[in-house]
Design an enzyme around this catalytic site. Sequence first.
Site, PDB file in Angstrom:
ATOM      1  N   HIS A 147       0.869  -1.175   0.000  1.00 56.07           N
ATOM      2  CA  HIS A 147       0.000   0.000   0.000  1.00 56.07           C
ATOM      3  C   HIS A 147       0.911   1.231   0.000  1.00 56.07           C
ATOM      4  O   HIS A 147       2.023   1.180   0.508  1.00 56.07           O
ATOM      5  CB  HIS A 147      -0.829  -0.073   1.288  1.00 56.07           C
ATOM      6  CG  HIS A 147      -1.916   0.955   1.416  1.00 56.07           C
ATOM      7  ND1 HIS A 147      -1.666   2.256   1.802  1.00 56.07           N
ATOM      8  CD2 HIS A 147      -3.256   0.857   1.257  1.00 56.07           C
ATOM      9  CE1 HIS A 147      -2.823   2.908   1.867  1.00 56.07           C
ATOM     10  NE2 HIS A 147      -3.800   2.097   1.540  1.00 56.07           N
ATOM     11  N   ASP A 224       3.108  -4.716   8.128  1.00 53.05           N
ATOM     12  CA  ASP A 224       1.889  -3.908   8.036  1.00 53.05           C
ATOM     13  C   ASP A 224       0.703  -4.869   8.194  1.00 53.05           C
ATOM     14  O   ASP A 224       0.371  -5.613   7.282  1.00 53.05           O
ATOM     15  CB  ASP A 224       1.857  -3.194   6.680  1.00 53.05           C
ATOM     16  CG  ASP A 224       0.534  -2.482   6.433  1.00 53.05           C
ATOM     17  OD1 ASP A 224      -0.359  -2.525   7.311  1.00 53.05           O
ATOM     18  OD2 ASP A 224       0.386  -1.880   5.346  1.00 53.05           O
ATOM     19  N   GLN A 227      -4.561  -5.128   7.137  1.00 50.97           N
ATOM     20  CA  GLN A 227      -5.576  -6.004   6.541  1.00 50.97           C
ATOM     21  C   GLN A 227      -5.605  -7.378   7.205  1.00 50.97           C
ATOM     22  O   GLN A 227      -6.487  -8.190   6.908  1.00 50.97           O
ATOM     23  CB  GLN A 227      -5.305  -6.182   5.039  1.00 50.97           C
ATOM     24  CG  GLN A 227      -5.392  -4.903   4.235  1.00 50.97           C
ATOM     25  CD  GLN A 227      -6.800  -4.338   4.165  1.00 50.97           C
ATOM     26  OE1 GLN A 227      -7.788  -5.044   4.381  1.00 50.97           O
ATOM     27  NE2 GLN A 227      -6.905  -3.057   3.867  1.00 50.97           N
ATOM     28  N   LYS A 250     -10.125  -0.801  10.577  1.00 53.01           N
ATOM     29  CA  LYS A 250     -10.301  -1.929   9.667  1.00 53.01           C
ATOM     30  C   LYS A 250     -10.649  -3.212  10.424  1.00 53.01           C
ATOM     31  O   LYS A 250     -10.846  -4.264   9.827  1.00 53.01           O
ATOM     32  CB  LYS A 250      -9.050  -2.132   8.811  1.00 53.01           C
ATOM     33  CG  LYS A 250      -8.820  -0.983   7.819  1.00 53.01           C
ATOM     34  CD  LYS A 250      -7.724  -1.316   6.848  1.00 53.01           C
ATOM     35  CE  LYS A 250      -7.133  -0.095   6.158  1.00 53.01           C
ATOM     36  NZ  LYS A 250      -8.018   0.521   5.160  1.00 53.01           N
ATOM     37  N   CYS A 388      -4.825   2.700  -3.543  1.00 50.55           N
ATOM     38  CA  CYS A 388      -3.581   3.204  -2.931  1.00 50.55           C
ATOM     39  C   CYS A 388      -2.428   2.228  -3.142  1.00 50.55           C
ATOM     40  O   CYS A 388      -1.599   2.027  -2.252  1.00 50.55           O
ATOM     41  CB  CYS A 388      -3.765   3.490  -1.439  1.00 50.55           C
ATOM     42  SG  CYS A 388      -5.006   4.732  -1.103  1.00 50.55           S
TER      43      CYS A 388
END
Lengths: 430, 149
Positions: A147, A224, A227, A250, A388
């Site tokens: 991202h 990261d 998600q 999220k 993104c």
Amino acid sequence: MTGVQTGSVTSLGLADGQVGGNDVADFNIERVCQNFPILREKVYGKQLVYLDSAATSQKPQGVIDAMSRFLLKKNANVHRGVHHLAERATEAYEGARVKAQRFLNAEHANEIVFVRGATEAINLVAQSYGKKHVGEEDEVLITAMEHHSNIVPWQMLCEQKNARLRVAPINDNGELLLDEFERLIGRKTKLVAVTHVSNVLGTINPIRHIVEMAHARGARVLVDGAQAVPHLKIDVQALGCDFYVFSGHKMYGPTGIGVLYGRSELLEEMPPYQGGGDMILSVSFEKTVYNVPPYKFEAGTPNMAGAVGLGAAIDFLAGLEHEALAAHEKEVLAYGTRMLSAVPGLRLVGTAHAKASVLSFVLDGVHPHDIGTILDREGVAIRTGHHCAQPLMSRLDIPATARASLGCYNTRQDIDALVAGLDQVRELFQ
Amino acid sequence: MFEDLRDLYQEVILDRGRKPHHGRRLETFDAQAKGDNPMCGDRVTVFLRRDDGRVQELGFEARGCAISVASADLMADAVIGHTPDEIRAMAESFVDMARTGVSDDAALETLRPLAGVHDYPSRVKCATLPWAALQAALDGAAEGVATSE
């Protein structure tokens, strides 16, 4: 996990005192959905079908109530007052930190830094750890599926330090080429920054393996997890990563709050990111003594209601028995994959073997924006565009995709509504 | 079932979106500029050839949705033969029509099928993107960005 579980026993217990009670019940999608008032909304007179959870998830009643309760009963500035409300606020805020610690299975609560979201967490690591440890001609390694939030902060750092940003390639299914990855980790590599789950492709990356490869060459690893956290059980100690970041919104929590996990010994030697109140032990015009982690990195009055909401979101996820939730999400993803694959002219983008709740696709002769607009009029909310991740779009040689992404509340019926909407798209654009 | 959507996706828009008449890079041109929509990554590059103070030919390359491609194509029809000042005035009227759905500017007659975007706020930029690129080309700039509505 394997196969589809039904009738698993789970507790739907949410935050303390949440609407719906703490009773034990079967994993029951209707009961899960009942926790999300917004799912009863209608758009253009049609029942809302929300398939955009990778952009932001919806919020359960327990999160809404916990934030509201905090503001109604506990609001005061944290870590400052001697009065009773300040104690209540501090207790609620620090309580959320302990919940986040358990959620990630971090060893210590002071390894949990509250930030605005995953983006701020990555910027913090880049400008604090990165600025100290990445020097001229050193390298930062990312992947082709990142991202923008896990690209641009490293580009900025590399520009400042005259360092080099390197990119690990993927195959056409959207999986990392691990041999290439390993070759790219050299003695100049100071940091590896990789997404746990791709927001475009749904690919679940083999973090443990990546951490082993990186650590063998002395590089640190930032993961990261934005998600990943709504879908996977996270154990930062088992993963072995040095930093893990995620956003509250999220994973059924509020916006404006997220977590940076960093191993104690790293956080301790890192310089502060921003200066201000709460991050100091003493200030004079000659010298300021910084506070210890995590406070060293939390300058200014924090997002207290947000942290409390995040804590409630963690409680909500903990209340859904993980194996049952994972089995449900896997089943809906498999159904969606099957149904979308049968739509004429449709091509799924991202077909990794290990995949989480994302269905990106392109349709012959119809741009994703047009798909999005037509589905919207049917009440079906999806995301369209580059998500993104423009470098990934270039790698895949497509300008954009349509993306349906799934949350704990999505069902086969939602997939059916998506496919029915796509039939209308095809009819209009035949 | 498409009544609503037909206001947006009129036949002419679907046709031009699929098979634009002007969708090509000109062999000779004296100005070009690209328009980027940073929100979605869509891009339209406009090429134009001027003579006698008027635009004689306009071509474009687009990577975008039906609305942006059709808008670029209808724009090409509308501006050929006009002076830069006339085109700037048309652009202003067009952006206004895309936002409000109405216009009393007779020069926009052939562009009226695009008025339907005003009901779709997230799509207004798709329609105005080619005009931003064209204005940049007229101004001698390298790129234009669709203004936010």
